[in-house]
Every structure is written in C-alpha cells, then in structure tokens.
Scaffold this active site. Structure first.
Site, short mmCIF file in Angstrom:
data_model
loop_
_atom_site.label_atom_id
_atom_site.label_comp_id
_atom_site.label_asym_id
_atom_site.label_seq_id
_atom_site.Cartn_x
_atom_site.Cartn_y
_atom_site.Cartn_z
N GLN B 238 15.59 -1.66 6.79
CA GLN B 238 15.76 -2.97 7.41
C GLN B 238 14.43 -3.58 7.84
OE1 GLN B 238 18.61 -4.09 10.31
NE2 GLN B 238 18.86 -1.95 10.91
N GLY B 259 9.67 0.25 2.50
CA GLY B 259 9.56 0.16 3.95
C GLY B 259 10.06 -1.17 4.51
N HIS B 260 10.06 -1.25 5.82
CA HIS B 260 10.58 -2.43 6.49
C HIS B 260 9.69 -3.64 6.25
CE1 HIS B 260 7.78 -0.64 9.35
NE2 HIS B 260 7.68 -1.79 9.95
N ASN B 261 10.31 -4.78 6.12
CA ASN B 261 9.63 -6.07 5.94
C ASN B 261 9.00 -6.24 4.56
OD1 ASN B 261 10.28 -6.61 8.61
ND2 ASN B 261 8.28 -5.96 9.38
N SER B 279 5.81 -4.18 5.21
CA SER B 279 5.28 -5.55 5.21
C SER B 279 4.49 -5.90 3.95
CB SER B 279 4.42 -5.83 6.44
OG SER B 279 5.21 -5.66 7.61
#
Lengths: 364, 364, 364
Positions: B238, B259-261, B279
């Site tokens: 998420q 990974g997230h973002n 990110s």
C-alpha cells in the site's frame, strides 16, 4: 516430550554408547544450558567446560572423551558429529501435530483418493481426482488442486499450494506457503520487441515499438522426484508444454524461484532466495548459494557450485566452482575483486607513470 | 481433454492451414514425443526429424514445410511461431477448475457484490463491501478484504491476498500466494538517525544514536490497471497517502517486491525476484530482468531495460539498457567486467613498468 | 471515515496548532489533490502552490508558514515532519476490519487460550495449547500452530503462518503470508562432501563424491521480542537446537529470509528481499538495504549499515558502513566502481605505456 533411552539412540545412529544405556533423555541441548533430562551435544573437546557448567547427565561426545571424569551417566560416541545430528534430530522431532484422519472442516472432494494413514488438517482443500499416497501429513490451509498426484509419506505444512497438473514422488516435504505449479511467466508481443533486440545485439534496443503482451499459457505442469524438499514461500512454475522437473533428492530452501521449463538433476541444493530463470537445466549435485541466480535457457553441468550472490549468465561445464556477479571461477573472482579494491591506487600509479614519461594524461 | 479441429485452431490464430481441417487434436506436444492425438509444435525445420520420430498426424509447421512428404494429415502455418504459442496455449488451457457459483464453504459477506458468472472456490473469504466484476474465478483459500474492488474476468489463484483499499481493473490474474496491499515498510525515529546521515554523506554515519522506530501507517491503498498479472508470492505494498500504482498491461513474475508509493507505467515487465523500493517511479515499457533491483525515490524513464541481477541506484533517462551491480550501460558493463577479469594481470604489468622506470613499488 | 478535530490531532502529535481547533478532517492528502475534508500535508514551503491548487482548509505546515494568507482555517506546525507522519497515520489508520470475537468459521482448539478482546477472523486456525495475549487481531486464513505463544496487541494479517515452537512478544505485527517457524535448511552427507571441500580450500572441490542428503531436523523454534514487525511473505526459520531469535524493536520488510539459528539484536531494519544465512548474528541497530545478503556463521557488529544489494561475506566490526557485492566500505566501494567504469581505458593506457618503453605486450 517423549523419553528416549541412550541405548536406543545409539542403535538408531549406528553409534557406540558407554555407561547406563537405560538412562533416558527428552531433548537435546547445548552443554552449558542442558538440564538433567537433556542430551548434551558435546562432540568437540571445546565443549568440556560447558558440560561442567550445565546439568546434563548424558551427552553425545567426541571420540576419546573421558566421560566418567566429567560426571556423566551415559555417553554416545559419534564418528561424524554433523551427520549424527541428522539421525538424532529425526528421532527427537515430534514434528507438526496433525490429528489422524480428515479434520471435519477440511474440504476433500469425493473423487480424491487418499492413501491409508492420511492426516488432513483443518480447512485443507483437496480437489477432484487428486491422488495422495499413504501416510500423508497435510497441515491446515493446504490446497491440493484437482488432478494433482503426490506419493507416499508427504508432509505439507500450513498453506502449501499444489496446483493442478503437478506430480510428486515419495517423501516430499513442503514448508509453509510453498507454491508448486503456478503459471510460467511467458509473454510475447505480436512483432519482435525491444527485449529480443537487446538480446540479439547485447545492448542495442533498436527502434522496436513496444506492444501489448500476449500471454503464453502454461500447460505442462510440474514433475518432482522422490525425497525432495521445498522451502517456505518458494515457487516452482509449470512448464509450457512439458513439465518443469525437479530431480530426486533435490533440496530447495525458502523464497526460491524455479521458472517454467526448468529441469534440475538429482541431489541439487538451492539455497535461500536462489532464482533460476525459464528453460535452464541444472545437472546433478549442483549447489547454488543464497541469492544466486541463473539466467534463462542455460545448461549448468553436474557438480557445479556457485557461491552466495553469484549470477550465472553463461553455460557452465561440469564441476566448475563459481563466484560473483557476473560470475568467474572462484579463485579468479577472489583475485579480481582484490584488484578492484586496489584499483583507485592503480589509476593513480598509471597517471604517475605517464607523467614520468612526460606523456600528460589527456584527462587532466 | 477437449478436442479442437485444425481449422478452428487456424481461425483462432489468424493462420493458414492445409490438409484435413476437420482433424482434431486434444493437446500440444514436442514433435518427437507427440502421440496421434497431439498437435506437434514443429515451427522450425530442425524439428523435421522429430516429426518422423513421433506419431503426430497434425502439426504447427514452418513456412514452406513439405507436410505431405512428412506423412501428416493437417498442418497450420504460422508467421511468428512464438506469438502463435500465445493463441494456441490460450485455446488449449483448461485452467484451474473452479465450479460456478459460490462454494458452500466460502465465507462471503452479505454486503459484498459479486458480478454475474462468479466462481468462488472452497474456503475463500470475501469481506464487507467488496465489489467484484463479472466472471470472476476465485480459487480456494483466497481472501479479499473489506472494500476491495476488482474488475471483470479476474482469475485469483489459491491463497491470493487482496487487502482493503485495493482497486484493480479488468482481466487481472494473480498466481498463488500473491499479496496485494500489505502495509508499506516505513519507520522513522524521533530525531534524524544513522541511515539519514549515511545517505546525506554517502558513507559517514556520524554519531547519531539510534532510537526506537515509530511506524508510519499505510493509508493509500493500491491501484492496479487493466490486464495486469502478478506472480506467485509477489508483494505489492500500500501507499502511504496516495495509492501504489501498477499501470495497465504490466506483468509481474514470482517473488517480486513492489514497495509503497511506487508507480509503474504501462506494459512493464518485472521478472522473478525483482525488487523496487519505495516511492520509485517506472515509465512505460520498463523491463527489469530477474533479481534486478531499483532503490527508492528514483525515476526510471520509459523503455529502460535492465538485465538480470542489475541494481539501479540512480535515475535513468528513457531508453537506457543497463547491466550490473552497480549498473552501467550494458556495453560498458560488459567491457568493464572483461577488464576486471584481467585486473590481476594489469596490476602485475604496472608493477613491472614501475620497475623498468627504476621506481620501486612502495608496497613491496 | 471518522472525523478528527485539528486540536485533537495536534495534542496527539505533541504539536502546536493555530486557527480553528474544532475544524475536523477525515483523512490526509497531498496539498494539490486535497478536498475540503482533508488535512493537506504541506510540511515544506515547496507545497505552497499545491495548497492554492487544492481545496484543503486545514494543513500540516512548515514552521513559519503564513497560513492565513493561504486561506486556511486551521494548521498544525510540526518540527520533524517525517516523525509527525508516524503519529498522524496511526491516528487515521482504521486498519484491517476484523470483527470482535471469534468468527464462527474459525477453527480454534478447545485448549487454546485467547486473551480478552480477541478478534479472530474467518477461517483462521488456532492449534492446541496455543496462548495468545489480549487484544489480538487475527485476520482471515491465519494459522497458529499448537503450542505457539504470542503476546498482547498482535496484528496478524491474512494467511500468516505461525509454527509450533514459536514464542513472540507484545505488539507483534505480521503482514500477509509471513511464515514464522518453517524448518531450517540443513542437510548433511554421510561423508564430507564437495561443498565442505570448497569452503575449506576457497575454490577446490576435490574429488568428493556426492551422496544423498540426510535432513537435520529443526527442534529449536523461534523467539521474537516485543515491537517486532515482519513483512509480507517473509520467512523466519526455526533453530536447530536453540531458537532463532529476533530482537525487540526489529522491523523486517517483505520477502526477507532469516535462516535457522540466526540471532538479530534490537532495533534492526531488514529491508525487502534481504537474506541472512544460517547461524549468523547481527548486533543491535543493524540496517540492511533491499536485496542485501549476509552469508552464514558471521558476526555483524552493532550499528553496521549495508546498502541495497550488498553481500556481506565476512565478519563486520561495529559501525561499518558497507556497499557492494562483494562488500567494501561504502566510500571505498564507490571509488572502486568509479575505477571499474574507467578500467577499459586504463588497460589501453598501460598497453600504450608498454609500447613507449619498447616492451611489447605479449598478448598482442
């Protein structure tokens, strides 16, 4: 915990004991932490002090140990301590407890065939036409899809996934979350694309436009020999037309990826997080250290060993010992990387030599 | 196995057939191993011998093959064999068998909305308010959390996990054990810590004391486009505030970490065990080979290709073809590593040159 | 979504607010995309333009921001924005929704002990004698084997596997598919084999015949401290005799492999796809970047940091900052790889110097 007599353990290990063979232990322990009901593991003289510190009355000891002076009641002598650990731990392992019979919450299709002595845990699923050999131990939340076949004496731990079109031999062990028989990763564009251009040219992508990917479905299943173990959350994909194959005796650690159409020989060891890309073949007794990788469509000969973190991008003749990314033979790799550490100094040396020859470095 | 007429297969592939179009096959096989009911895959002249060896009466052949001389009854000519495999295998794939309707053992919340034609396997869970499009095929032990949304024609294989706050487009495929919507790995210390110091200084940890980590929770969910596939045991986390995004047409292999973002563009290919840290953004049509990695907060341009085992630690302009850890452009990487193999020799050469110039090496 | 008053948020964060403290927001958003019910995250002056673009009336802002000029109703000033994110997201995270009590489809053994306030999701399994502390939140399809012990306030997401012989402290979080307590990967041959020869000689395999592997069973379990988090599909194996240990405060990302007998200290960070081979020990506050690896039987000191893709093959004293495969100290690694890029040129330079000294290169 079940108690085991020293004499019985010695017989099981094919080892010699001295002292009171009727003395019983319930578990194994490091000498310094061992209680009175433990078998202390003291197969090297360096553990003598530990034995004195702990409470053990029985121990597995090094050849020649003067056990009576160490206040022990019974000892077992083992010629190859590490090998003895296999027999000992097998004896002491109660394993996951799965009640005999089929748990009422499990969903077993009426057409599935279970051998005698099956233990099927809670909420497991066995699909239509699946065939499972005798003495299966199948833990909670395992799913075995329609038509899968598994031999005798398997142990499938929690949440293992066995796909349709999977055939497995005897004594198979799968750790929690292992996935056998996911679809292969195989996509193709209507016209040859950039990846194909890069492969052909070793680096030039050309002006290939990218296009949407069409999926090549996996129809080939997976075929696994006898005495194979697969680690937690590892994945073995289905082949496209023929099965992906894992040879008998091969052991696979956690989080390992075995791509579609791969074939491994017998008695290979694939350590944690190893990845083998599609259609590559490994010979017998290949050992790949942790995080090692092998690219696709390669032939890796018998007895090849690759150290941790090694990336094999080319075929390997039998017996090679490889290291590094990209891989070199181990001794050459160690020398090359020693040189790499000294490289900034080497650049400086060459600059100095240039100056001495009155040949100025054009970079400066 | 269902029988397929040669003429029907040819029509489905947009290909030309010759011979008896009514002849039917049940599966595909390699020429040498093909039985009389198989379609032999002989798209290259090198398979001619195999055809003679096997029993096939029908084959997919290379342009110009003299099929009558090879004792065949019917053949299909395909201009791009690999692409034809997509159509053929799709036709022949019976897929996992999931009975239509909701299996009585599944736990489907009363407020979940299932499209027409759903097949929900045994012991699947669908949470409150989840919305799933028509023709969903959801295998055993899948969980779909509250509020998740999935488009039409999805196939979720055994044990797939769809978290809350996940939105997915049409024709989504997830292999066994894939996890969409785990929480991001995001922790912070009350004061700036050693990792932040190292990043700022490229190596100096400073004297930062370490402190307990506080957790940054993930509130952003995951948003996935159309025609995406995610491999076995792969993970997409998420986002923190906005969703992690996977562009339409992107294909993700097994054991991949997103990974997230992270945001990926359209039609990316992420091969087995790839990792993309938080990110980072990938453009369209990015291809990352097996075990490749991309560190966090990077921008990877459209059409970038990275070979197996490549680690991208810096932004990449569009179209770059990269290799190695750390990454260089592919041709430069191949040259550099050739040089690395010869490096011990180069050190020796320079030592010799020094001696010739009567300049003793201070190391010796 | 629950509404939160600005004043309450400021108090929870230990921060200062200005404006209408009674103004309420329901979620956080990037300034440019924020609606009227969002708290805009604008902790840096670069977000001023975004605030103007979006609709937010409340924001978390940089020290000194002229919020009244920006048409805001209420703002919160935070000294360390990243740290404030921890408090804010914790406040706003509704988390996975698991109904209080035991879902009727869950299979909880009569001898298991659940603390007060447990929420056990659909189709979860809790084995005989398992002990789980108060306020446990256990999602769908989780399995907790017989005898496992978990402290207070745990959150186990979908499909987590907790093996027998696992002991876990308070506030444990496990993401979907995490496996705690699979068996270690430990095999031995009756006589010393090729891998042992290679290790002893750094490259020579000798003529050791390979033999069938015997399995060393895992009896040691896993012991995990307080405040530990384990990511999706990560694996922590059981120890052989003693437990594998994870120190309090350690955070583990997705797809991480922790081998048998490993011990980590407190407050370590293991990023995505990290692998730690058997029996290695990490000190406190060790940070391993994504895809980093540590080979077996090593000692990694306190405060060691390894960048993404680093392979540690040797013991590391405390405080080292390492990079690369094989690893060097970070600054040395960066210099060495700069040199590697220029290596083809260096080879050319040396060849030229040789020529100048009338010493022909024997290779040409």
């Amino acid at each position: 915990m079940t108690a085991h007599r020293i004499e019985d353990i010695a017989i099981a290990l094919g080892a010699r004991f001295e002292g009171d063979g009727a003395f019983a232990i319930t578990h194994a322990a490091e000498p310094a932490r061992a209680g009175a009901d433990a078998l202390a593991l003291a197969m090297d003289p360096k553990f003598a002090a530990g034995l004195a510190e702990g409470q053990a009355r029985a121990a597995m000891v090094w050849e020649g140990a003067d056990w009576q002076a160490m206040n022990l009641t019974a000892v077992i002598f083992v010629p190859r301590p590490r090998y003895a650990m296999a027999g000992l731990t097998a004896l002491l392992d109660a394993g996951p407890r799965i009640a005999p019979g089929i748990h009422p919450s499990a969903v077993v299709d009426a057409t599935a065939i279970l051998g005698a002595g099956a233990a099927i845990g809670p909420l497991a699923v066995v699909g239509a036409g699946a065939v499972i050999g005798p003495n299966a131990r199948i833990a909670a939340h395992v799913s075995i899809a329609e038509g899968a076949q598994i031999g005798a004496d398997c142990l499938l731990r929690e949440g293992v996934r066995i796909g349709h079109s999977v055939t497995i031999g005897d004594r198979f062990i799968a750790q929690p979350g292992a996935v056998i028989g996911g679809d292969g990763f195989s996509f193709v564009t209507p016209e040859a694309g950039a990846v194909e251009a890069v492969r052909a040219s070793l680096g030039e992508r050309g002006d290939a436009r990218q296009q949407a990917y069409a999926r090549i479905h996996s129809l080939g299943g997976v075929r696994i020999g006898d005495d194979v173990e697969v680690g937690a959350n590892s994945c073995i994909d289905q082949g496209t037309i023929h099965p992906t194959e894992i040879g008998s005796g091969t052991k696979i650690d956690n989080l390992v990826q075995v791509g579609h159409n791969v074939r491994t020989g017998r008695d290979c060891l694939l350590c944690g997080q190893v990845g083998i890309a599609g259609s590559t073949r490994l010979g017998d007794r290949v050992v790949l250290g942790g995080q090692a990788g092998v690219t696709d469509h390669l032939e890796i000969g018998d007895d090849v060993i690759a150290g941790a973190g090694t990336l094999l991008r080319t075929n390997q003749p039998r017996g090679r010992v490889m290291l590094g990314n990209p891989a070199m033979e181990m001794k050459a790799s160690i020398e090359a990387y020693k040189g790499l550490r000294r490289l900034p100094r080497l650049h400086a040396d060459v600059t100095e030599l240039r100056k001495m020859l009155s040949k100025p470095d054009p970079k400066t």
